[in-house]
Design a protein around this motif. Structure first.
Motif, PDB file in Angstrom:
ATOM      1  N   GLU A   1     -12.252   4.580   4.135  1.00  0.00           N
ATOM      2  CA  GLU A   1     -11.294   3.811   4.931  1.00  0.00           C
ATOM      3  C   GLU A   1     -10.935   4.578   6.209  1.00  0.00           C
ATOM      4  N   ASN A   2     -10.671   5.904   6.060  1.00  0.00           N
ATOM      5  CA  ASN A   2     -10.339   6.716   7.236  1.00  0.00           C
ATOM      6  C   ASN A   2     -11.472   6.706   8.257  1.00  0.00           C
TER       7      ASN A   2
ATOM      8  N   GLY B   1      -2.887   9.177   2.794  1.00  0.00           N
ATOM      9  CA  GLY B   1      -4.203   9.066   2.152  1.00  0.00           C
ATOM     10  C   GLY B   1      -4.817  10.412   1.798  1.00  0.00           C
TER      11      GLY B   1
ATOM     12  N   ARG C   1       0.835  -1.200   0.000  1.00  0.00           N
ATOM     13  CA  ARG C   1       0.000   0.000   0.000  1.00  0.00           C
ATOM     14  C   ARG C   1       0.878   1.262   0.000  1.00  0.00           C
TER      15      ARG C   1
ATOM     16  N   ARG D   1     -11.517   3.568  10.067  1.00  0.00           N
ATOM     17  CA  ARG D   1     -10.247   3.169  10.680  1.00  0.00           C
ATOM     18  C   ARG D   1      -9.865   4.081  11.841  1.00  0.00           C
ATOM     19  N   HIS D   2     -10.154   5.379  11.695  1.00  0.00           N
ATOM     20  CA  HIS D   2      -9.726   6.322  12.727  1.00  0.00           C
ATOM     21  C   HIS D   2     -10.848   6.665  13.697  1.00  0.00           C
TER      22      HIS D   2
END
Ligand SMILES: Nc1ncnc2c1ncn2[C@@H]1O[C@H](COP(=O)(O)OP(=O)(O)OP(=O)(O)O)[C@@H](O)[C@H]1O
Ligand SMILES: [Mg+2]
Length: 466
Positions: free
Chosen positions: A364-365, A424, A291, A368-369
């Motif tokens: 995704e953020n 990202g 990635r 994920r966060h």
């Protein structure tokens, strides 16, 4: 070689100044001296010519035996020598009287006298006889002429004085002009030389020294342009170094971890269950490395302007739906409630693959966060004439102080839920920019919205049609 080249330029400029001043002085000299001389001589001749008719009538009426006395009287009044000449025919002349008693030599060959006898009119001229003289000859009967002759010595001496003064002043002006011109040129070449040195330093990769030239002229402008270039290059150089340092650091961490696992796995006594855990961990590190490599490649391409971005009609709602599907399993695993809030098609002018890439980064953020139990909603719609793809979550949000840095490369907010590389959002914002859009962030505890804004397709098409 430089030392020789610069003085040559200043010498050239000095010579140009010298030539210009010399030319100007030459023109002044040519315009003043001959005209002044002609003017003064003409004035003297006019003076004599004005009195000529009266003198002629005085001699016409005078007793020939008294011509000498009359001549002296006229000389006293006019300040000019008076000679009376008789023509004997056949170009032969004889002086009859003269105010100076002794007749001046050459008077019998005088061209003005000859002209007066021929035309029987008043004649005038400048004659070089016994020094320069202004002469007026006036006939007072068919074979008698009075010659009035005034010395031009004083007049011409004045002209010579003016001439000398002009020449001396000219020489002084030339010396001053040459000196001042060379000095100014030397200053200019010195400034240009400093710019050349600065350019040399920059070419050698030294961006430290400031380039200062406070003078308000073209060279000063050039120096300021150089300074802007230096600052820009220094910034780029710093960014490049930081990028390389950060990238190497990010690459080292998973590599280091992989190396550790490999060492542990080399031990033959490892329990199969533990070995399985190791392989899983190693596989996730490899994914992270892959990635990271992809992200770094993307950024390098973006920097080099090699990343092509298409401009086509894209249904952003469809892209949002696709990404939602892609992340559904992962969201469930992380106990996130991921949903799409979409109606009909929302058309933007963009690159479909890049829109998907940005949407993946944002979703995704958000999964994920944020802590488990957070809900994430992906939506698409119009906003102020643009098209927006928004990812909203009800997580704790991004601290105010981090918000303005979030789009910088390798930046991660402190105390985040998970560790990423911090690339990202940097990639997302650059991609959005390339598509003519941007990424907007609104965040407070309980609601964080990241929106990808893009130009609306119908907007562009209608304005094109118009
Ligand atoms: N929805 C969100 N809620 C809270 N913080 C967020 C959210 N999205 C991003 N952040 C913060 O912004 C930082 C930067 O995000 P970015 O996507 O650029 O990097 P990253 O996710 O850490 O790493 P990666 O390069 O793997 O994406 C994150 O580290 C995180 O702290
Ligand atoms: Mg991220």
């Amino acid at each position: 070689m430089n030392q020789f080249r610069h003085p040559r330029l200043s010498v050239k400029l000095g010579l140009v100044v010298l030539a210009v001043v010399a030319g100007a002085l030459g023109i002044v000299y040519a315009a003043v001296v001959p005209r002044l001389e002609a003017r003064l001589v003409a004035d003297r001749l006019d003076e004599l010519a004005i009195s000529a008719p009266a003198v002629a009538s005085q001699f016409r009426e005078a007793d020939p035996f008294n011509y000498d006395a009359r001549a002296r009287q006229v000389q006293e009044n006019l300040g000019a020598r008076v000679t009376v000449i008789r023509s004997l025919g056949n170009d032969a002349y004889v002086p009859v009287a003269d105010s100076n008693d002794i007749v001046a030599p050459g008077v019998l060959n005088d061209p003005v006298v000859r002209a007066a006898f021929e035309s029987l009119e008043v004649e005038r001229g400048q004659v070089d006889r016994d020094g320069d003289r202004a002469e007026v000859a006036v006939p007072f009967n068919p074979n008698m002429v009075v010659l009035l002759s005034a010395s031009l010595r004083d007049t011409l001496a004045s002209v010579r004085l003016v001439e000398r003064t002009l020449i001396l002043a000219g020489i002084a002006a030339l010396l001053i002009a040459w000196f001042a011109g060379s000095l100014a040129a030397l200053r200019l070449t010195h400034r240009i030389q400093r710019l050349e040195e600065a350019a040399g330093r920059i070419a050698a990769g030294d961006f430290e020294q400031e380039i200062v030239d406070p003078v308000e002229d073209e060279v000063g402008e050039l120096a300021r342009a150089f300074e802007r270039m230096r600052l820009r290059l220094a910034h780029l150089d710093r960014a490049r170094r930081e990028f390389i340092a950060n990238a190497s650091h990010e690459l080292r961490t998973p590599l280091f971890s992989l190396g550790g696992f490999l060492e542990l796995m080399a031990d033959e006594d490892v329990d199969p269950a533990v070995r399985k855990d190791f392989v899983e961990e190693m596989s996730s590190q490899v994914t992270r490395l892959t990635r990271l490599a992809t992200d770094l490649l993307d950024l390098t391409r973006l920097d080099a302007g090699q990343l092509s971005v298409e401009q086509a009609e894209v249904d952003v709602a469809e892209s949002a739906r696709t990404v939602c599907e892609e992340f559904r399993a992962r969201a469930e695993a992380g106990e996130h409630d991921l949903s799409a809030d979409l109606d009909g098609p929302v058309l933007a002018l963009a690159d479909e693959q890049r829109v998907l890439q940005v949407a993946r980064i944002l979703v995704e953020n958000a999964t994920r966060h944020t802590p488990a139990g957070t809900s994430v909603v992906v939506s698409a719609g119009d906003r102020n004439g643009s098209v927006a793809l928004s990812v909203t979550d009800d997580g704790p949000g991004v601290p105010e102080s981090d918000q303005k840095h979030l789009f910088e490369r390798f930046y991660r907010a402190e105390g985040g839920q998970a560790s990423g590389s911090g690339l990202g959002l940097a990639i997302a914002s650059e991609l959005a920019g390339r598509m003519g859009g941007s990424i907007e962030l609104e965040s407070r505890p309980g609601e964080t919205v990241f929106s990808l804004l893009l130009p609306a397709a119908d907007d562009v098409f209608t304005s094109k049609r118009r």
